[in-house]
Design a protein around this motif. Structure first.
Motif, short mmCIF file in Angstrom:
data_model
loop_
_atom_site.label_atom_id
_atom_site.label_comp_id
_atom_site.label_asym_id
_atom_site.label_seq_id
_atom_site.Cartn_x
_atom_site.Cartn_y
_atom_site.Cartn_z
N SER A 167 0.84 -1.20 0.00
CA SER A 167 0.00 0.00 0.00
C SER A 167 0.88 1.25 0.00
O SER A 167 1.94 1.26 0.62
CB SER A 167 -0.94 0.02 1.21
N VAL A 168 0.42 2.28 -0.71
CA VAL A 168 1.12 3.56 -0.79
C VAL A 168 0.11 4.66 -0.51
O VAL A 168 -0.94 4.72 -1.15
CB VAL A 168 1.77 3.77 -2.17
N GLN A 169 0.41 5.53 0.46
CA GLN A 169 -0.44 6.66 0.79
C GLN A 169 0.30 7.95 0.49
O GLN A 169 1.42 8.15 0.96
CB GLN A 169 -0.87 6.64 2.26
N LEU A 170 -0.32 8.84 -0.29
CA LEU A 170 0.32 10.09 -0.68
C LEU A 170 -0.24 11.25 0.16
O LEU A 170 -1.44 11.48 0.19
CB LEU A 170 0.08 10.37 -2.16
N TYR A 171 0.68 11.99 0.82
CA TYR A 171 0.28 13.13 1.66
C TYR A 171 0.47 14.46 0.94
O TYR A 171 -0.35 15.35 1.07
CB TYR A 171 1.09 13.12 2.96
N GLU A 172 1.56 14.60 0.22
CA GLU A 172 1.84 15.84 -0.51
C GLU A 172 2.53 15.51 -1.82
O GLU A 172 3.28 14.53 -1.92
CB GLU A 172 2.73 16.78 0.32
N GLY A 173 2.32 16.36 -2.85
CA GLY A 173 3.03 16.20 -4.11
C GLY A 173 2.30 15.27 -5.07
O GLY A 173 1.08 15.14 -5.06
N SER A 174 3.07 14.56 -5.89
CA SER A 174 2.52 13.65 -6.87
C SER A 174 3.48 12.50 -7.08
O SER A 174 4.70 12.69 -7.08
CB SER A 174 2.26 14.38 -8.20
N ILE A 175 2.95 11.29 -7.25
CA ILE A 175 3.80 10.12 -7.48
C ILE A 175 3.22 9.26 -8.59
O ILE A 175 2.03 9.25 -8.84
CB ILE A 175 3.98 9.26 -6.21
#
Length: 280
Positions: A167-175
């Motif tokens: 699992s990957v959770q994004l808090y800020e920015g872009s991936i």
């Protein structure tokens, strides 16, 4: 043991430690070495010859180990691998050579190469949060099982789940996310969670903020103490006063401290030795 026996044993060892090299190259290097070491007129072998042979065999063994290591961690990484483990029961903060921050969860492991600044690739086993320094010329990549997360500069969490998923959770920015053997890629926005296993792939929203709406300051203090493992000391007369504040779940403790200081017009003092922050 006569000269021929010594030469035969050394040649066997030489060929054994050089299996990863082309055969013709091994034979030539042996001929060069043996012609210098073993006099064909059968002069007595001097003691230092044994030492020289031992050093050369040891050197070849080390070289073989390094080539194995290089191929074992992403074929594109051509350097030695650094391994950082967190066997404790609290998060471990790691600063990578480019200044990026990693918060390594308990029972987790991080791997990266010696040439990291030019090749910003890491591997995670377990769970880790990343705050990545921007570098448009050197994208930052995180491998976990069969997934690869590529970023330029952002904040996100990568977690290896027990159920053989990632699992990957994004808090800020872009991936951008890629999965091994798939031609597709997925772009996440802040507040999105990517989950992948061998059977399915999902992208869902998650709450990346902790909101306090007209709550006693004491609740905010308890939240900080629980999530940042610091003791917070505040004037008693303020603890029951109501406050409305939004805290990003991966916000730095320094930023939270600064905000509270401005709200209540107080100074803060941080003691790293005893993990305590005092507001006065």
């Amino acid at each position: 043991m006569d000269d021929k026996e010594i030469e035969k044993k050394l040649q066997d060892a030489w060929e054994e430690t050089s299996k990863i090299q082309p055969k013709d190259k091994v034979e030539k290097s042996w001929q060069d070495f043996s012609s210098r070491t073993f006099n064909r007129k059968k002069k007595p072998i001097k003691p230092w010859h044994y030492a020289a042979a031992a050093v050369l065999v040891t050197f070849l063994s080390i070289g073989g180990l390094r080539m194995y290591n290089n191929s074992s961690f992403e074929s594109s990484i051509a350097s030695n691998i650094n391994i950082i483990e967190n066997p404790g029961n609290q998060n471990k903060t790691v600063y990578l050579p480019d200044g990026s921050l990693v918060e390594l969860e308990p029972n987790s492991q991080l791997e990266f190469s010696d040439n990291f600044k030019k090749n910003r690739k890491v591997r995670v086993k377990g769970e880790a949060f990343f705050r990545v320094e921007k570098d448009k010329d050197h994208p930052f990549q995180v491998s976990c099982k069969t997934t690869t997360t590529t970023v330029l500069g952002t904040e996100f969490t990568v977690k290896e789940e027990i159920s053989n998923s990632v699992s990957v959770q994004l808090y800020e920015g872009s991936i951008q996310l890629n999965v091994k053997d798939s031609i597709n890629n997925w772009i996440l926005s802040p507040g999105e969670k990517f989950v992948y296993n061998t059977n399915q792939l999902t992208i869902t929203a998650f709450e990346r903020f902790k909101d306090f709406n007209k709550k006693p300051l004491k609740e905010v203090i308890n939240y900080i103490q629980t999530n940042y493992n610091y003791k917070i000391t505040f004037p008693q007369e303020l603890l029951q006063k109501q406050v409305t504040i939004r805290i990003r779940k991966k916000e730095t403790l320094s930023n939270i401290t600064q905000i509270l200081s401005e709200i209540y017009n107080l100074n803060s003092y941080r003691d790293e030795n005893i993990k305590e922050i005092t507001f006065k």
